[in-house]
Motif scaffolding. Sequence first.
Motif, PDB file in Angstrom:
ATOM      1  N   GLU A  81       5.359  11.465  16.234  1.00  0.00           N
ATOM      2  CA  GLU A  81       4.761  12.766  15.917  1.00  0.00           C
ATOM      3  C   GLU A  81       3.260  12.768  16.156  1.00  0.00           C
ATOM      4  OE1 GLU A  81       5.905  13.549  11.926  1.00  0.00           O
ATOM      5  OE2 GLU A  81       8.003  13.959  12.432  1.00  0.00           O
ATOM      6  N   HIS A  82       2.650  11.585  16.122  1.00  0.00           N
ATOM      7  CA  HIS A  82       1.208  11.477  16.384  1.00  0.00           C
ATOM      8  C   HIS A  82       0.925  11.091  17.823  1.00  0.00           C
ATOM      9  CE1 HIS A  82      -0.283  12.116  12.307  1.00  0.00           C
ATOM     10  NE2 HIS A  82       0.755  11.434  11.875  1.00  0.00           N
ATOM     11  N   GLY A  83       1.926  11.266  18.703  1.00  0.00           N
ATOM     12  CA  GLY A  83       1.699  11.078  20.132  1.00  0.00           C
ATOM     13  C   GLY A  83       1.806   9.665  20.633  1.00  0.00           C
ATOM     14  N   CYS A  84       2.404   8.781  19.850  1.00  0.00           N
ATOM     15  CA  CYS A  84       2.531   7.384  20.263  1.00  0.00           C
ATOM     16  C   CYS A  84       3.875   7.134  20.955  1.00  0.00           C
ATOM     17  CB  CYS A  84       2.433   6.462  19.050  1.00  0.00           C
ATOM     18  SG  CYS A  84       0.858   6.521  18.173  1.00  0.00           S
ATOM     19  N   ALA A  85       3.886   6.172  21.838  1.00  0.00           N
ATOM     20  CA  ALA A  85       5.132   5.583  22.318  1.00  0.00           C
ATOM     21  C   ALA A  85       5.453   4.427  21.391  1.00  0.00           C
ATOM     22  CB  ALA A  85       4.971   5.104  23.757  1.00  0.00           C
ATOM     23  N   VAL A  86       6.676   4.390  20.862  1.00  0.00           N
ATOM     24  CA  VAL A  86       6.986   3.493  19.754  1.00  0.00           C
ATOM     25  C   VAL A  86       8.155   2.573  20.081  1.00  0.00           C
ATOM     26  CG1 VAL A  86       7.597   3.356  17.313  1.00  0.00           C
ATOM     27  CG2 VAL A  86       6.159   5.235  18.123  1.00  0.00           C
ATOM     28  N   ASP A  87       7.959   1.319  19.731  1.00  0.00           N
ATOM     29  CA  ASP A  87       9.013   0.295  19.773  1.00  0.00           C
ATOM     30  C   ASP A  87       9.192  -0.169  18.333  1.00  0.00           C
ATOM     31  OD1 ASP A  87      10.722  -1.806  20.305  1.00  0.00           O
ATOM     32  OD2 ASP A  87       9.208  -3.069  21.268  1.00  0.00           O
ATOM     33  N   ALA A  88      10.321   0.192  17.722  1.00  0.00           N
ATOM     34  CA  ALA A  88      10.553  -0.149  16.318  1.00  0.00           C
ATOM     35  C   ALA A  88      11.900  -0.837  16.178  1.00  0.00           C
ATOM     36  CB  ALA A  88      10.500   1.108  15.452  1.00  0.00           C
ATOM     37  N   TRP A  89      11.964  -1.842  15.289  1.00  0.00           N
ATOM     38  CA  TRP A  89      13.204  -2.582  15.103  1.00  0.00           C
ATOM     39  C   TRP A  89      13.179  -3.316  13.771  1.00  0.00           C
ATOM     40  CZ3 TRP A  89       9.025  -4.296  17.759  1.00  0.00           C
ATOM     41  CH2 TRP A  89       8.619  -5.616  17.577  1.00  0.00           C
ATOM     42  N   GLU A  90      14.306  -3.911  13.423  1.00  0.00           N
ATOM     43  CA  GLU A  90      14.363  -4.748  12.236  1.00  0.00           C
ATOM     44  C   GLU A  90      15.129  -6.025  12.558  1.00  0.00           C
ATOM     45  OE1 GLU A  90      17.887  -3.729   9.333  1.00  0.00           O
ATOM     46  OE2 GLU A  90      16.797  -1.860   9.797  1.00  0.00           O
ATOM     47  N   THR A  91      14.830  -7.066  11.801  1.00  0.00           N
ATOM     48  CA  THR A  91      15.498  -8.361  11.949  1.00  0.00           C
ATOM     49  C   THR A  91      15.728  -8.941  10.566  1.00  0.00           C
ATOM     50  OG1 THR A  91      14.427  -8.816  14.077  1.00  0.00           O
ATOM     51  CG2 THR A  91      15.320 -10.700  12.883  1.00  0.00           C
ATOM     52  N   THR A  92      16.918  -9.484  10.357  1.00  0.00           N
ATOM     53  CA  THR A  92      17.184 -10.227   9.133  1.00  0.00           C
ATOM     54  C   THR A  92      17.257 -11.708   9.481  1.00  0.00           C
ATOM     55  OG1 THR A  92      18.371  -8.414   8.071  1.00  0.00           O
ATOM     56  CG2 THR A  92      18.790 -10.634   7.231  1.00  0.00           C
ATOM     57  N   VAL A 132       0.849  -1.194   0.000  1.00  0.00           N
ATOM     58  CA  VAL A 132       0.000   0.000   0.000  1.00  0.00           C
ATOM     59  C   VAL A 132       0.886   1.245   0.000  1.00  0.00           C
ATOM     60  CG1 VAL A 132      -1.872   1.197   1.190  1.00  0.00           C
ATOM     61  CG2 VAL A 132      -1.703  -1.301   1.339  1.00  0.00           C
ATOM     62  N   PRO A 133       1.024   1.927  -1.127  1.00  0.00           N
ATOM     63  CA  PRO A 133       1.936   3.083  -1.191  1.00  0.00           C
ATOM     64  C   PRO A 133       1.613   4.167  -0.165  1.00  0.00           C
ATOM     65  CG  PRO A 133       1.297   2.402  -3.404  1.00  0.00           C
ATOM     66  CD  PRO A 133       0.444   1.611  -2.449  1.00  0.00           C
ATOM     67  N   GLU A 134       0.338   4.338   0.165  1.00  0.00           N
ATOM     68  CA  GLU A 134      -0.059   5.390   1.095  1.00  0.00           C
ATOM     69  C   GLU A 134      -0.148   4.896   2.538  1.00  0.00           C
ATOM     70  OE1 GLU A 134      -3.795   4.530  -1.425  1.00  0.00           O
ATOM     71  OE2 GLU A 134      -1.723   3.864  -1.348  1.00  0.00           O
ATOM     72  N   HIS A 135       0.579   3.824   2.870  1.00  0.00           N
ATOM     73  CA  HIS A 135       0.438   3.258   4.218  1.00  0.00           C
ATOM     74  C   HIS A 135       0.929   4.206   5.308  1.00  0.00           C
ATOM     75  CE1 HIS A 135       4.668   1.853   3.422  1.00  0.00           C
ATOM     76  NE2 HIS A 135       4.808   2.121   4.704  1.00  0.00           N
ATOM     77  N   ARG A 136       1.833   5.121   4.996  1.00  0.00           N
ATOM     78  CA  ARG A 136       2.309   6.068   6.012  1.00  0.00           C
ATOM     79  C   ARG A 136       1.171   6.981   6.453  1.00  0.00           C
ATOM     80  NH1 ARG A 136       5.326   4.897   1.905  1.00  0.00           N
ATOM     81  NH2 ARG A 136       7.485   4.166   2.150  1.00  0.00           N
ATOM     82  N   GLU A 137       0.368   7.421   5.496  1.00  0.00           N
ATOM     83  CA  GLU A 137      -0.800   8.242   5.829  1.00  0.00           C
ATOM     84  C   GLU A 137      -1.818   7.438   6.635  1.00  0.00           C
ATOM     85  OE1 GLU A 137       0.586   8.035   2.824  1.00  0.00           O
ATOM     86  OE2 GLU A 137       1.351  10.070   2.536  1.00  0.00           O
ATOM     87  N   LEU A 138      -1.979   6.160   6.294  1.00  0.00           N
ATOM     88  CA  LEU A 138      -2.914   5.321   7.035  1.00  0.00           C
ATOM     89  C   LEU A 138      -2.477   5.168   8.487  1.00  0.00           C
ATOM     90  CD1 LEU A 138      -3.692   2.417   4.521  1.00  0.00           C
ATOM     91  CD2 LEU A 138      -5.112   4.392   5.078  1.00  0.00           C
ATOM     92  N   LEU A 139      -1.193   4.941   8.705  1.00  0.00           N
ATOM     93  CA  LEU A 139      -0.701   4.796  10.085  1.00  0.00           C
ATOM     94  C   LEU A 139      -0.997   6.047  10.900  1.00  0.00           C
ATOM     95  CD1 LEU A 139       2.728   3.042   9.402  1.00  0.00           C
ATOM     96  CD2 LEU A 139       0.770   2.037  10.592  1.00  0.00           C
TER      97      LEU A 139
END
Length: 259
Positions: free
Chosen positions: A174-185, A102-109
């Motif tokens: 920026e939208h007021g969330c507390a965020v846990d973000a990471w990546e795994t290979t 979904v190209p516009e997924h950033r706006e959806l989030l």
Amino acid sequence: MWNPSQYLRYADHRHRPFVELIARVDLDAPRRIVDLGCGPGNSTRLLADRWPDAALDALDSSAEMVAAARRTGLAAEQGDVRDWTPTEDTDLVVSNALLQWVPEHRELLGAWARALPRGAVIAVQMPGNFGAPSHRALREVAESAGWSDRLPAGLLRHDDAVDDPADYAALLTEHGCAVDAWETTYVQQLSGPDPVLEWMRGTALTPVFDVLDDDGRREFEAELAERLRREYPARADGTTFFPFRRVFCVATVGSGLAG
């Protein structure tokens, strides 16, 4: 058209990121859980098992996937994630390996973060391997002479389909969330003849298959398989290592510094 049986051929590898995503969700008793892009429903069952008292909604754009999910007992519905909006009792939104389509997924989030109640959680996982040799080979074949005039321009996704974890953390903070973000290979160990091609048949090749007839699919696969064998040679024991990067983000609404 999505093929649930083909998708589930590597069910264990596809299921593991979902398990690790949900493990980071800290909710005791969500009222309503929504699985966006539920696929054949095999992972959705984990949500029902962990939170048996929650109302559970499952949505997928593929009629074939919805039918497969319903055969497992889920009340799945067909729909477009871009048309979905949360109800006031939605406490957990899960999207596993969907939003890269979904190209516009950033706006959806951002829209979900604004619409969900305080304390709700958005849990997202997306493949982040669009710069990998497998996807580069796929694009090179599609853009080569003999195929570029048979496949629509822009059919396949490029490196910018998915951002880095820090980008999603910044967006949702920026939208007021507390965020846990990471990546795994994950270094996936695949077996059988042309295993990387077999993997791609379940996901990345779907847009190509939707355009070509049976003969065209076979021709395209033969050309792609040759490149994939060079990029992912079989090991002495007959298995093939297929590194696969995935991006994760778990955001709690209204708990961040901007909330």
